[in-house]
Design a protein around this motif. Structure first.
Motif, PDB file in Angstrom:
ATOM      1  N   THR A   1       0.804  -1.217   0.000  1.00  0.00           N
ATOM      2  CA  THR A   1       0.000   0.000   0.000  1.00  0.00           C
ATOM      3  C   THR A   1       0.840   1.272   0.000  1.00  0.00           C
TER       4      THR A   1
ATOM      5  N   ASN B   1       2.564   1.786  -3.322  1.00  0.00           N
ATOM      6  CA  ASN B   1       1.607   2.184  -4.356  1.00  0.00           C
ATOM      7  C   ASN B   1       1.207   3.642  -4.212  1.00  0.00           C
ATOM      8  N   ILE B   2       0.954   4.041  -2.973  1.00  0.00           N
ATOM      9  CA  ILE B   2       0.546   5.427  -2.726  1.00  0.00           C
ATOM     10  C   ILE B   2       1.664   6.386  -3.123  1.00  0.00           C
ATOM     11  N   LYS B   3       2.897   6.032  -2.747  1.00  0.00           N
ATOM     12  CA  LYS B   3       4.019   6.915  -3.052  1.00  0.00           C
ATOM     13  C   LYS B   3       4.284   6.982  -4.547  1.00  0.00           C
TER      14      LYS B   3
ATOM     15  N   LYS C   1       2.171   6.447  -7.024  1.00  0.00           N
ATOM     16  CA  LYS C   1       1.066   7.130  -7.714  1.00  0.00           C
ATOM     17  C   LYS C   1       0.918   8.581  -7.258  1.00  0.00           C
ATOM     18  N   ARG C   2       1.568   8.874  -6.105  1.00  0.00           N
ATOM     19  CA  ARG C   2       1.390  10.180  -5.465  1.00  0.00           C
ATOM     20  C   ARG C   2      -0.098  10.463  -5.256  1.00  0.00           C
TER      21      ARG C   2
ATOM     22  N   ILE D   1      -3.749   8.632  -3.000  1.00  0.00           N
ATOM     23  CA  ILE D   1      -4.384   7.599  -2.180  1.00  0.00           C
ATOM     24  C   ILE D   1      -5.846   7.524  -2.587  1.00  0.00           C
ATOM     25  N   THR D   2      -6.335   6.304  -2.777  1.00  0.00           N
ATOM     26  CA  THR D   2      -7.730   6.104  -3.167  1.00  0.00           C
ATOM     27  C   THR D   2      -8.522   5.651  -1.948  1.00  0.00           C
TER      28      THR D   2
ATOM     29  N   VAL E   1      -4.229  10.692   6.024  1.00  0.00           N
ATOM     30  CA  VAL E   1      -3.642  11.291   4.817  1.00  0.00           C
ATOM     31  C   VAL E   1      -2.559  12.299   5.178  1.00  0.00           C
TER      32      VAL E   1
ATOM     33  N   LEU F   1       0.528  10.443   6.063  1.00  0.00           N
ATOM     34  CA  LEU F   1       1.171   9.857   4.890  1.00  0.00           C
ATOM     35  C   LEU F   1       1.934  10.921   4.098  1.00  0.00           C
TER      36      LEU F   1
ATOM     37  N   LEU G   1       0.153  14.997  -2.198  1.00  0.00           N
ATOM     38  CA  LEU G   1      -0.571  13.735  -2.335  1.00  0.00           C
ATOM     39  C   LEU G   1      -2.034  13.985  -2.721  1.00  0.00           C
TER      40      LEU G   1
ATOM     41  N   ASP H   1      -7.334   1.972  -1.486  1.00  0.00           N
ATOM     42  CA  ASP H   1      -6.263   1.738  -0.515  1.00  0.00           C
ATOM     43  C   ASP H   1      -6.802   1.578   0.900  1.00  0.00           C
TER      44      ASP H   1
END
Length: 297
Positions: free
Chosen positions: A26, A29-31, A33-34, A36-37, A68, A71, A80, A102
């Motif tokens: 996770t 992926n977040i980093k 994609k820059r 968070i879903t 968020v 993160l 982000l 996410d």
């Protein structure tokens, strides 16, 4: 020697594969994609629902906003992006499992069965099972529902709960499944279901937002079992869980969690400025004092 090398290589590959499987993707992926879903619910008042201008709001979304912020700091991504995806009782777990979202910031109860598929944060709410009926129906308790049709929301724990109650108490219920809480309320108010069984707070929220709340009434029932809610995310992702749990635990220790709770459960909320007047239960106070993700069922 060659055989030993082959065996050692196979062992290394196996260990490496297992290690990769256990590593939570996770954060990476977040980093990468820059972004968070976040999965949100459209009608789980006050946890996550559509408020003014059909924009998602709620208690769980406020908690996720703090996640968020953490993160952004930890991943060094102040820009982000937050992508919001609607989920329902049926697809929320599959969408976590396939990586579409996410984290789910809704109103989902943890359970031993669900923990085989996903992970949950430390508890953010505690609820019990309740029944809602039309006030004009004359129904007073679940025993009055013998042989009648009741409704549950598809994908909710309420389905298994209703089946168990029906069997144990000999109610012989016909159980209809609605696609979401809004449809469950529709089946109830239009007379296609005699009662709706669900978590007490979700029913209280839907009742409060109904056009004429006095038309709906709770049946007298107390089943004792406490269901603990949490933020939901991918299973076996210890790094991500550690961050989420730490954020929530800090909010609880500082008193900020209680302020957020009071904002959504003890004060007027959008879109109709309704006050649910739902004080924090002793069970939740205990979890706030001693954060935990332990469930008993």
């Amino acid at each position: 020697m060659a055989r030993m090398f082959t065996l050692l290589s196979a062992t290394v590959i196996t260990v490496f594969t297992a290690s990769m499987a256990q590593a939570g993707p996770t954060l990476d992926n977040i980093k990468s994609k820059r972004a968070i879903t976040i999965g949100y619910r459209e009608a789980s008042i006050p946890f996550s629902y559509l408020g003014v201008d059909q924009k998602p709001v709620g208690f769980s979304l406020d908690l996720c906003a703090h996640v968020v912020d953490r993160l952004k700091a930890d991943l060094g991504t102040p820009d982000l992006q937050i992508k919001l995806t609607p989920v329902n009782s049926s697809n929320r777990i599959p969408l976590i499992q396939n990586g579409t979202i996410d984290i789910e910031c809704g109103g989902t109860a943890s359970s031993k069965q669900r923990l085989e598929q996903v992970s949950f944060s430390v508890s953010t709410f505690a609820s019990q099972t309740a029944w809602l009926a039309k006030a004009s129906s004359g129904l007073k308790a679940p025993n009055d529902l013998k042989g009648k049709t009741i409704v549950v929301t598809q994908g909710s724990d309420a389905l298994d709960i209703a089946k168990s109650i029906s069997q144990k108490e000999g109610l012989n219920l016909t159980i209809a499944q609605a696609k979401d809480h809004a449809e469950s309320l529709l089946l109830l108010t239009t007379g296609r279901a005699a009662a709706w069984v669900e978590a007490d707070i979700l029913l209280a929220g839907m009742k409060a937002e109904y056009s004429n709340p006095a038309d709906l009434a709770f049946l007298k029932a107390n089943y004792g079992t406490i269901y603990y809610y949490g933020l939901m995310f991918s299973k076996n992702d210890s790094d991500f869980k550690k961050i989420v749990d730490d954020v929530l635990s800090r909010l609880m220790a500082s008193g900020e969690f209680t302020k957020i709770y009071d904002k959504w459960f003890m004060a007027a909320i959008p879109p109709k400025n309704t006050n649910l007047d739902f004080p924090m239960t002793d069970a939740l106070r205990e979890r706030v004092a001693h954060p935990s993700d332990v469930v008993d069922y």
